[in-house]
Design a protein around this motif. Structure first.
Motif, PDB file in Angstrom:
ATOM      1  N   GLN A 105       0.875  -1.092  -0.246  1.00  0.00           N
ATOM      2  CA  GLN A 105      -0.061   0.136   0.240  1.00  0.00           C
ATOM      3  C   GLN A 105       1.027   1.506   0.002  1.00  0.00           C
ATOM      4  O   GLN A 105       0.274   2.508  -0.273  1.00  0.00           O
ATOM      5  N   GLN A 106       2.267   0.994   0.166  1.00  0.00           N
ATOM      6  CA  GLN A 106       3.081   2.349   0.209  1.00  0.00           C
ATOM      7  C   GLN A 106       2.932   3.036  -0.913  1.00  0.00           C
ATOM      8  O   GLN A 106       3.188   4.571  -0.892  1.00  0.00           O
ATOM      9  N   TYR A 132       6.917   1.160   9.997  1.00  0.00           N
ATOM     10  CA  TYR A 132       7.205   0.891   8.791  1.00  0.00           C
ATOM     11  C   TYR A 132       6.727   2.022   7.840  1.00  0.00           C
ATOM     12  O   TYR A 132       7.432   2.550   6.768  1.00  0.00           O
ATOM     13  N   VAL A 133       5.556   2.473   7.931  1.00  0.00           N
ATOM     14  CA  VAL A 133       5.129   3.605   7.190  1.00  0.00           C
ATOM     15  C   VAL A 133       6.225   4.838   7.213  1.00  0.00           C
ATOM     16  O   VAL A 133       6.515   5.541   6.276  1.00  0.00           O
ATOM     17  N   ILE A 134       6.622   5.357   8.677  1.00  0.00           N
ATOM     18  CA  ILE A 134       7.490   6.426   8.695  1.00  0.00           C
ATOM     19  C   ILE A 134       8.833   6.168   7.892  1.00  0.00           C
ATOM     20  O   ILE A 134       9.525   7.166   7.252  1.00  0.00           O
ATOM     21  N   GLU A 135       9.123   5.040   7.882  1.00  0.00           N
ATOM     22  CA  GLU A 135      10.643   4.616   7.585  1.00  0.00           C
ATOM     23  C   GLU A 135      10.479   4.643   5.833  1.00  0.00           C
ATOM     24  O   GLU A 135      11.286   5.147   5.259  1.00  0.00           O
ATOM     25  N   SER A 153       3.977  -1.183  14.941  1.00  0.00           N
ATOM     26  CA  SER A 153       5.480  -0.897  14.958  1.00  0.00           C
ATOM     27  C   SER A 153       6.232  -2.140  15.096  1.00  0.00           C
ATOM     28  O   SER A 153       7.495  -2.078  15.029  1.00  0.00           O
ATOM     29  N   GLY A 154       5.660  -3.229  15.753  1.00  0.00           N
ATOM     30  CA  GLY A 154       6.465  -4.330  16.034  1.00  0.00           C
ATOM     31  C   GLY A 154       7.674  -4.275  17.236  1.00  0.00           C
ATOM     32  O   GLY A 154       8.704  -4.976  16.871  1.00  0.00           O
ATOM     33  N   ASP A 159      14.576   6.010  14.047  1.00  0.00           N
ATOM     34  CA  ASP A 159      15.436   7.031  14.381  1.00  0.00           C
ATOM     35  C   ASP A 159      15.009   8.266  13.726  1.00  0.00           C
ATOM     36  O   ASP A 159      15.553   9.404  14.081  1.00  0.00           O
ATOM     37  N   VAL A 160      14.169   8.318  12.803  1.00  0.00           N
ATOM     38  CA  VAL A 160      13.518   9.421  12.016  1.00  0.00           C
ATOM     39  C   VAL A 160      12.360   9.916  12.818  1.00  0.00           C
ATOM     40  O   VAL A 160      12.085  11.067  12.381  1.00  0.00           O
ATOM     41  N   ALA A 161      11.878   9.439  13.709  1.00  0.00           N
ATOM     42  CA  ALA A 161      10.754   9.787  14.347  1.00  0.00           C
ATOM     43  C   ALA A 161      11.049  11.045  15.129  1.00  0.00           C
ATOM     44  O   ALA A 161      11.965  11.141  16.049  1.00  0.00           O
TER      45      ALA A 161
END
Length: 178
Positions: A105-106, A132-135, A153-154, A159-161
């Motif tokens: 879906q990305q 996964y979405v933000i990565e 998020s498992g 690190d980008v959050a």
């Protein structure tokens, strides 16, 4: 800095500050938002209590799956509201991917984000979602700001959050908050 977000609840700035929070993340208001959007009186209340204010847009949990034109439409809704609320034009808006989005879906998520970028500019477009979405959005260059939810998020933290939402279902002044 601890932040709190909520939709229909209105716990009040003094109660939020007393609970140890430095700011709020609130929904961009638009016609038909069901009452969850930020109200003028809240802005004054939060500011008078020294709270920062961030914005998130969500009409439906899976709105991103409607692609580019949906991102354009929603970003225009944001522009109208931001202007009406007298928010700084450089303030970022997080667009919510509020479901367990798959890798398949990305492409649609990225298309939606690109639609929002075409209106607001890359520097103002953020994304809310799972690790996964933000990565994937970071890797694909479809957001500049990243708000990660613990959900879906498992157990991983990106690190980008810029923001990490880890504690849902709380109450402040009798109002449900995350």
């Amino acid at each position: 800095m601890k932040l709190v977000d909520f939709s229909w609840a209105r716990p009040g700035g003094a109660a939020i500050k007393a609970a140890g929070f430095a700011g709020v993340l609130r929904y961009v208001p638009y016609p038909g938002d069901g009452g969850k959007g930020l109200m003028d009186y809240e802005i004054q209340d939060y500011r008078s209590n020294g709270l920062s204010i961030g914005l998130v847009f969500e009409s439906t949990a899976a709105r991103h799956l409607d692609g580019y034109s949906a991102g354009v439409q929603d970003a225009h809704r944001c522009e109208v509201s931001i202007t009406r609320l007298h928010f700084p034009e450089e303030l970022p808006v997080y667009f919510a991917v509020d479901f367990d989005a798959s890798e398949e879906q990305q492409a649609l998520i990225d298309d939606y984000q690109r639609g929002a970028i075409s209106v607001l500019g890359m520097e103002r477009v953020g994304v809310y979602g799972s690790y996964y979405v933000i990565e994937r959005c970071e890797a694909n260059g479809t957001a500049s700001w990243f708000w990660q939810t613990k959900a879906w998020s498992g157990g991983q933290v990106s690190d980008v959050a810029c923001i990490y939402q880890y504690l849902n279902g709380q109450t402040i002044n009798g109002a449900a908050v995350d």
